[in-house]
Design an enzyme around this catalytic site. Structure first.
Site, PDB file in Angstrom:
ATOM      1  N   GLN A 153       0.852  -1.203   0.000  1.00 16.18           N
ATOM      2  CA  GLN A 153       0.000   0.000   0.000  1.00 16.18           C
ATOM      3  C   GLN A 153       0.883   1.247   0.000  1.00 16.18           C
ATOM      4  O   GLN A 153       1.576   1.505   0.985  1.00 16.18           O
ATOM      5  CB  GLN A 153      -0.865  -0.025   1.263  1.00 16.18           C
ATOM      6  CG  GLN A 153      -1.765   1.171   1.450  1.00 16.18           C
ATOM      7  CD  GLN A 153      -2.529   1.079   2.776  1.00 16.18           C
ATOM      8  OE1 GLN A 153      -2.085   0.381   3.705  1.00 16.18           O
ATOM      9  NE2 GLN A 153      -3.650   1.747   2.869  1.00 16.18           N
ATOM     10  N   SER A 156       1.211   6.551   2.437  1.00 11.50           N
ATOM     11  CA  SER A 156       1.962   7.506   3.270  1.00 11.50           C
ATOM     12  C   SER A 156       3.230   7.997   2.577  1.00 11.50           C
ATOM     13  O   SER A 156       3.889   7.245   1.851  1.00 11.50           O
ATOM     14  CB  SER A 156       2.370   6.855   4.588  1.00 11.50           C
ATOM     15  OG  SER A 156       1.237   6.338   5.227  1.00 11.50           O
ATOM     16  N   GLU A 271      -9.624  -1.137   5.872  1.00 10.57           N
ATOM     17  CA  GLU A 271      -8.482  -1.332   6.778  1.00 10.57           C
ATOM     18  C   GLU A 271      -8.915  -1.174   8.228  1.00 10.57           C
ATOM     19  O   GLU A 271      -8.478  -1.906   9.105  1.00 10.57           O
ATOM     20  CB  GLU A 271      -7.372  -0.320   6.439  1.00 10.57           C
ATOM     21  CG  GLU A 271      -6.099  -0.556   7.231  1.00 10.57           C
ATOM     22  CD  GLU A 271      -4.902   0.238   6.701  1.00 10.57           C
ATOM     23  OE1 GLU A 271      -5.100   1.137   5.876  1.00 10.57           O
ATOM     24  OE2 GLU A 271      -3.773  -0.058   7.125  1.00 10.57           O
ATOM     25  N   GLU A 411      -5.271   9.501  17.611  1.00  5.17           N
ATOM     26  CA  GLU A 411      -5.722  10.904  17.732  1.00  5.17           C
ATOM     27  C   GLU A 411      -6.639  11.263  16.558  1.00  5.17           C
ATOM     28  O   GLU A 411      -7.621  11.997  16.732  1.00  5.17           O
ATOM     29  CB  GLU A 411      -4.512  11.862  17.736  1.00  5.17           C
ATOM     30  CG  GLU A 411      -3.625  11.761  18.973  1.00  5.17           C
ATOM     31  CD  GLU A 411      -2.656  10.579  18.919  1.00  5.17           C
ATOM     32  OE1 GLU A 411      -2.621   9.850  17.903  1.00  5.17           O
ATOM     33  OE2 GLU A 411      -1.926  10.366  19.914  1.00  5.17           O
TER      34      GLU A 411
HETATM   35  C1  FAD Z   1       3.562  -0.700  11.395  1.00  4.27           C
HETATM   36  C2  FAD Z   1       3.133   0.334  10.396  1.00  4.27           C
HETATM   37  C3  FAD Z   1       2.848  -0.073   9.110  1.00  4.27           C
HETATM   38  C4  FAD Z   1       2.470   0.875   8.153  1.00  4.27           C
HETATM   39  N1  FAD Z   1       2.235   0.431   6.885  1.00  4.27           N
HETATM   40  C5  FAD Z   1       1.895   1.330   5.938  1.00  4.27           C
HETATM   41  C6  FAD Z   1       1.712   0.899   4.589  1.00  4.27           C
HETATM   42  O1  FAD Z   1       1.859  -0.284   4.264  1.00  4.27           O
HETATM   43  N2  FAD Z   1       1.397   1.814   3.667  1.00  4.27           N
HETATM   44  C7  FAD Z   1       1.224   3.138   3.985  1.00  4.27           C
HETATM   45  O2  FAD Z   1       0.884   3.920   3.106  1.00  4.27           O
HETATM   46  N3  FAD Z   1       1.407   3.582   5.254  1.00  4.27           N
HETATM   47  C8  FAD Z   1       1.745   2.711   6.233  1.00  4.27           C
HETATM   48  N4  FAD Z   1       1.953   3.139   7.527  1.00  4.27           N
HETATM   49  C9  FAD Z   1       1.927   4.573   7.795  1.00  4.27           C
HETATM   50  C10 FAD Z   1       0.746   5.046   8.622  1.00  4.27           C
HETATM   51  O3  FAD Z   1      -0.417   5.075   7.869  1.00  4.27           O
HETATM   52  C11 FAD Z   1       1.145   6.422   9.167  1.00  4.27           C
HETATM   53  O4  FAD Z   1       2.216   6.223  10.074  1.00  4.27           O
HETATM   54  C12 FAD Z   1      -0.009   7.083   9.893  1.00  4.27           C
HETATM   55  O5  FAD Z   1      -0.993   7.468   8.980  1.00  4.27           O
HETATM   56  C13 FAD Z   1       0.482   8.342  10.674  1.00  4.27           C
HETATM   57  O6  FAD Z   1       1.187   9.195   9.848  1.00  4.27           O
HETATM   58  P1  FAD Z   1       2.660   9.712  10.235  1.00  4.27           P
HETATM   59  O7  FAD Z   1       3.494   8.534  10.603  1.00  4.27           O
HETATM   60  O8  FAD Z   1       3.142  10.566   9.119  1.00  4.27           O
HETATM   61  O9  FAD Z   1       2.478  10.563  11.534  1.00  4.27           O
HETATM   62  P2  FAD Z   1       1.930  12.049  11.643  1.00  4.27           P
HETATM   63  O10 FAD Z   1       0.734  12.199  10.773  1.00  4.27           O
HETATM   64  O11 FAD Z   1       3.071  12.982  11.412  1.00  4.27           O
HETATM   65  O12 FAD Z   1       1.470  12.108  13.135  1.00  4.27           O
HETATM   66  C14 FAD Z   1       2.390  12.272  14.209  1.00  4.27           C
HETATM   67  C15 FAD Z   1       1.595  12.355  15.492  1.00  4.27           C
HETATM   68  O13 FAD Z   1       0.770  13.541  15.465  1.00  4.27           O
HETATM   69  C16 FAD Z   1      -0.597  13.202  15.668  1.00  4.27           C
HETATM   70  N5  FAD Z   1      -1.452  14.040  14.834  1.00  4.27           N
HETATM   71  C17 FAD Z   1      -1.327  14.297  13.514  1.00  4.27           C
HETATM   72  N6  FAD Z   1      -2.328  15.089  13.083  1.00  4.27           N
HETATM   73  C18 FAD Z   1      -3.115  15.338  14.157  1.00  4.27           C
HETATM   74  C19 FAD Z   1      -4.325  16.073  14.364  1.00  4.27           C
HETATM   75  N7  FAD Z   1      -4.917  16.707  13.355  1.00  4.27           N
HETATM   76  N8  FAD Z   1      -4.850  16.094  15.617  1.00  4.27           N
HETATM   77  C20 FAD Z   1      -4.269  15.426  16.643  1.00  4.27           C
HETATM   78  N9  FAD Z   1      -3.119  14.715  16.510  1.00  4.27           N
HETATM   79  C21 FAD Z   1      -2.558  14.665  15.293  1.00  4.27           C
HETATM   80  C22 FAD Z   1      -0.706  11.739  15.213  1.00  4.27           C
HETATM   81  O14 FAD Z   1      -1.808  11.098  15.814  1.00  4.27           O
HETATM   82  C23 FAD Z   1       0.634  11.186  15.689  1.00  4.27           C
HETATM   83  O15 FAD Z   1       0.566  10.873  17.059  1.00  4.27           O
HETATM   84  C24 FAD Z   1       2.349   2.227   8.507  1.00  4.27           C
HETATM   85  C25 FAD Z   1       2.623   2.637   9.815  1.00  4.27           C
HETATM   86  C26 FAD Z   1       3.032   1.714  10.738  1.00  4.27           C
HETATM   87  C27 FAD Z   1       3.343   2.185  12.122  1.00  4.27           C
END
Ligand code: FAD
Length: 433
Positions: A153, A156, A271, A411
């Site tokens: 997928q 991100s 999902e 969140e």
């Molecule tokens: C084990 C694992 C597997 C994954 N596999 C995939 C995959 O196969 N394909 C894929 O596309 N993605 C994948 N992901 C990515 C996942 O979808 C993202 O990590 C997730 O959407 C969060 O985005 P970020 O890591 O950029 O964190 P951020 O969006 O930068 O968030 C950082 C922190 O800020 C908080 N935050 C952000 N915005 C807000 C808001 N508006 N209000 C309150 N709090 C907020 C979040 O909750 C988090 O705690 C995977 C992630 C993990 C951990």
């Protein structure tokens, strides 16, 4: 002043009027035909699983596990159990929802794998069935059903996770092909995938959520570079994926050009909701193992441990009962639990994280040393590496840390519950500095 007795009496009358009608109690029995189907599945499992599978002391070496996995998918296909609810015209069994639930329950009860490929079976397959063209369905669905395609997928990006619509990967048409440039991150199992379903900006001038398309892109090509990211337990399950003039056919857009946001929301719905009715089983099984551990090392005598264990068990029961409620809702075509379903992902992921912290506490010193078997990073889904042998509970503890992040961070789920389920005012947007 009104006499206390009469006001108490009025209160009792009011409470009685508001009390649930227990004549309409919950009937947890499944209909007879669903139970007959259950018997059929149990018999199939007994016939096809390796000898001794149901014995308490059954185990497999990593080599045996690898051989079992390789042989199991073709057997699942023969049985028609992979994505068995998909329509018969594309090779599925056309199972009803209740039959699918019974099927999932029985495989979970037997601890037998039911999936060929998580991303294919659970996310992109149902999305193609809902949004794809007839040609896309013919091209991809039978291969997913046969377990012949592995997917990953590509949503991100480094600056687009929770705020997915900020994605910057671009796709431009060059004759009959899309040419894709950009970077994806956290792409689970990309190193094993044949195809990636990804989001790319196809109209850079359109508003943030518009101008995005959902593309199906082959992985084996010079324009794609995969760099694994190693996690704390040594597993390199997810990756960075660099797209440098990667290509896919023009017709590999799902749901129409610039309509990718809506299609992606369908995928994210699958999902977040896929395990609503049956997910509790894996937690219950794990909880039993944690209890056993506590009984063995005496931690179960600690009143605080007992309290936390029961709290976890209650959480799991809440998941189970809410699962039944959601199932009843779908079967009856009602929407009583619509608000509840927004809470599921947040509830199970936070509860599981707490439970695994408890498990590590219960393990005590043993939780701090490596007591598992050597893992093989080349086997999809296997955790750990040869020199970092985590036990099953340790692996589950590590992975539970990620469960409140992937598929929509906790969140973000709270925002969804607040805004869409409870109708609270929208989160104020912070202007970019
Ligand atoms: C084990 C694992 C597997 C994954 N596999 C995939 C995959 O196969 N394909 C894929 O596309 N993605 C994948 N992901 C990515 C996942 O979808 C993202 O990590 C997730 O959407 C969060 O985005 P970020 O890591 O950029 O964190 P951020 O969006 O930068 O968030 C950082 C922190 O800020 C908080 N935050 C952000 N915005 C807000 C808001 N508006 N209000 C309150 N709090 C907020 C979040 O909750 C988090 O705690 C995977 C992630 C993990 C951990």
């Amino acid at each position: 002043m009104a006499p206390i007795v009469s006001s108490l009496h009025r209160g009792r009358k009011k409470r009685a009027a508001l009390a649930p009608d227990y004549d309409h109690h919950m009937d947890l029995d499944y209909p007879a035909d669903a139970e007959a189907f259950r018997v059929e599945i149990r018999a199939w499992l007994v016939e096809h699983l390796p000898d001794g599978w149901f014995d308490d002391d059954f185990s497999m070496t990593p080599e045996e596990r690898k051989a079992f996995n390789a042989a199991w998918v073709p057997q699942l296909y023969e049985g028609g159990w992979i994505c068995a609810s998909w329509p018969k015209e594309y090779g599925g069994k056309g199972l009803s929802l209740l039959e699918q639930v019974v099927l999932t329950e029985e495989f979970a009860r037997a601890s037998a794998p039911l999936r060929a490929d998580f991303f294919g079976d659970t996310l992109v397959g149902p999305t193609i069935l809902q949004w794809g063209t007839e040609e896309q369905k013919q091209a991809f669905i039978p291969r997913i059903l046969r377990g012949q395609m592995a997917w990953c997928q590509g949503f991100s990006e480094p600056d687009a996770g929770s705020d997915l619509a900020s994605l910057k990967t671009r796709a431009e048409l060059d004759g009959d092909e899309w040419v894709i440039n950009g970077q994806k991150v956290w792409t689970s199992l990309a190193q094993h995938a044949d195809y990636i379903f990804l989001l790319a900006r196809t109209d850079p001038d359109a508003a943030k959520h518009a101008g995005i398309s959902y593309l199906l892109v082959p992985m084996d090509q010079p324009g794609i570079e995969i760099r694994p990211i190693q996690q704390v337990d040594g597993t390199a399950e997810f990756n960075e994926v660099f797209l440098d003039n990667a290509r896919c056919p023009k017709d590999n857009v799902v749901g129409g050009v610039n309509n990718g946001w809506k299609v992606a929301m369908t995928t994210l719905g699958f999902e977040r909701g896929s395990s609503a009715t049956t997910g509790f089983r894996r937690f219950l099984k794990e909880w039993d193992r944690i209890l056993e551990q506590a009984q063995e090392n005496g931690a179960s005598h600690d009143p605080l441990v007992r309290q936390d264990l029961i709290r976890s068990w209650i959480d799991i029961k809440v998941m189970q009962i809410n699962g039944y409620r959601s199932l009843t809702d779908v079967l009856n075509g009602t929407k009583h639990t619509a608000k509840l379903s927004a809470c599921n992902k947040m509830f199970w992921s936070e509860s599981h994280r707490r439970t695994m912290e408890l498990a590590i506490d219960i393990l005590g010193m043993e939780g701090q040393i490596l007591t598992g078997e050597a893992g093989d990073p080349n086997v999809p889904g296997q955790r750990g590496r040869p020199d970092y042998p985590v036990s099953e509970l340790q692996a589950s503890f590590f992975f539970s840390r990620s469960e409140t992040i992937w598929g929509g961070a906790a969140e973000i789920q709270r925002n969804i519950i607040a805004e869409r389920a409870l109708g609270l005012p929208k989160e104020p947007k912070v202007a970019a500095s």
